[in-house]
Design an enzyme around this catalytic site. Sequence first.
Site, short mmCIF file in Angstrom:
data_model
loop_
_atom_site.label_atom_id
_atom_site.label_comp_id
_atom_site.label_asym_id
_atom_site.label_seq_id
_atom_site.Cartn_x
_atom_site.Cartn_y
_atom_site.Cartn_z
N GLY A 25 0.80 -1.21 0.00
CA GLY A 25 0.00 0.00 0.00
C GLY A 25 0.84 1.26 0.00
O GLY A 25 0.30 2.37 -0.16
N PRO A 29 7.28 7.27 -5.82
CA PRO A 29 7.25 8.09 -7.03
C PRO A 29 7.62 7.27 -8.27
O PRO A 29 8.54 6.45 -8.25
CB PRO A 29 8.30 9.17 -6.75
N ALA A 30 6.88 7.50 -9.35
CA ALA A 30 7.01 6.69 -10.56
C ALA A 30 8.18 7.08 -11.45
O ALA A 30 8.30 6.60 -12.57
CB ALA A 30 5.71 6.74 -11.37
N GLY A 32 12.54 7.96 -10.64
CA GLY A 32 13.58 8.19 -9.65
C GLY A 32 14.81 8.77 -10.30
O GLY A 32 14.97 8.74 -11.52
N ASP A 62 17.73 6.42 -6.29
CA ASP A 62 18.16 5.03 -6.40
C ASP A 62 19.67 4.95 -6.21
O ASP A 62 20.43 5.34 -7.09
CB ASP A 62 17.76 4.48 -7.78
N TYR A 67 28.30 1.86 -6.11
CA TYR A 67 28.51 3.09 -6.86
C TYR A 67 29.60 3.96 -6.23
O TYR A 67 30.09 4.90 -6.87
CB TYR A 67 27.22 3.89 -6.99
N LYS A 97 21.39 -0.91 -2.37
CA LYS A 97 21.51 -2.28 -2.87
C LYS A 97 22.73 -2.97 -2.26
O LYS A 97 23.76 -2.34 -2.02
CB LYS A 97 21.65 -2.29 -4.40
N HIS A 130 21.52 -6.60 -5.48
CA HIS A 130 21.86 -5.94 -6.74
C HIS A 130 21.90 -6.92 -7.92
O HIS A 130 21.40 -6.62 -9.02
CB HIS A 130 23.21 -5.24 -6.59
#
Length: 345
Positions: A25, A29-30, A32, A62, A67, A97, A130
Site C-alpha cells: 500500500g 514516485p514513478a 527516480g 536510487d 557506486y 543495494k 543488486h
Amino acid sequence: MIDFNPHAPDAIAPSLVPQRTLATGALMPAIGMGTFGSDHVTPDEVAAAVLTAAEVGYRHFDCASVYGNEAQIGAIFKRILSPDTGIKRADLWITSKLWNDKHAEADVIPSFEKSLSDLGLDYLDLYLVHWPFPNFHPPGCDVDSRSPDARPYIHENFMRTWRQLETLHDRGLVRHIGTSNTTVPKLKLLLRDARVRPAVNEMELHPHFQQFELFDYVRSQNIVPIGYCPLGSPGRPERDRTSEDTSPLEDPVIQRIAAAHNVHPAAICLKWAVQRGQTPIPFSTKRRNILANLAAITADPLSDEEMRDIVTIDRNCRLIKGQVFLWKDNQDWRDLWDEDGVIKQ
C-alpha cells in the site's frame, strides 16, 4: 552550509509526479533519480546532481553501495532534510543495494548498516539484492575478467542472503526488500520460499528492450518493475558496448513521436516507461536534463496509438549483459539470463 533552494522557481511540484502503489500500500514516485555515475562522473558530481534533482522536484533516489558515492549523497540528504527546507524524511523514497561480494550471511547486515550510515538515514524505503550472483569483480575491469571464486546461481545460497534482508525488514530498518537483475525462473523460486516477498524487481527496460515476459510476470505477482537504462544508457562505459547494440534515442519511431510533441527523444522514452507501468531511474548531471526528465512525465502524455507504435520497435537489445558475472571461461553471457526458462549451472 550546502546551498539548496527548496523553492526553486523552475521546480515541478512533487504532487504532480505519478505514484506507484506497492503491495504493502506504500506509494513510490514513478520516476527516480539514478546515482550510477559510470566511469566518468565523480562521487561529488553525482551528489551535486542529487541536490539539483531534489531542488527541481525529485523525491525518489536510487543508490547502491557499489557506486562508491553514498557518503557524498548522504551529505546531500542531510541538507535536503534540514529543518529550513520543509522536506521530511517521509517525503523521500530512498533505495540502496547489496553488492555481490556481500552475499554471505555474516556480511549482509553490516553492508546494509554501512549504506545506512553513509546515507545518514535511520531507515531505507527499499533494499535490493543488486545481482543474484555473488561473483565479485574489481571496479573498471574488462568484460572478460572472471573471479576465480565465481559460481552460478545457487538458490539455497541466495535464500540465506534473502533471510538476512527479511531480518532487516523485521527490525524496521528497511520498509521493503526486492530484487534486481532477476529472471522469471529465479523469481518463481524466491516467491515460493520467501517469507517477505520482493516489492520490486529492478531490470533493464527501454523501448529497444521491453522484456515482455519478465515485465508481465512481475506485474502479475504485484511486484513493481523499476527500469534502469531507460534512455538506452548513452553514457555507459565503452567496455559495456558491443557492435550489435542499438539506441532507442535514435529510433525513427521515437524521433517521429518526439517531433510531434516538440521534445527530445529522451522525453518520449520516459513518457512511455511511466505510462506503461514501470518506474524509470534516469541519471544526468545537467540541470536542464534533470528537469526535462521530470517534466516529461508530468504533462502531455503519449496517445494510445503512440504507445502501440513503441511496442513494435522492441529489438530484444540487452545493453547491460553482465559478462563479468559469468562463472566459466568462454561462456555465453546469455547463460546469466535464463532465456530458455532454465537456470544455468
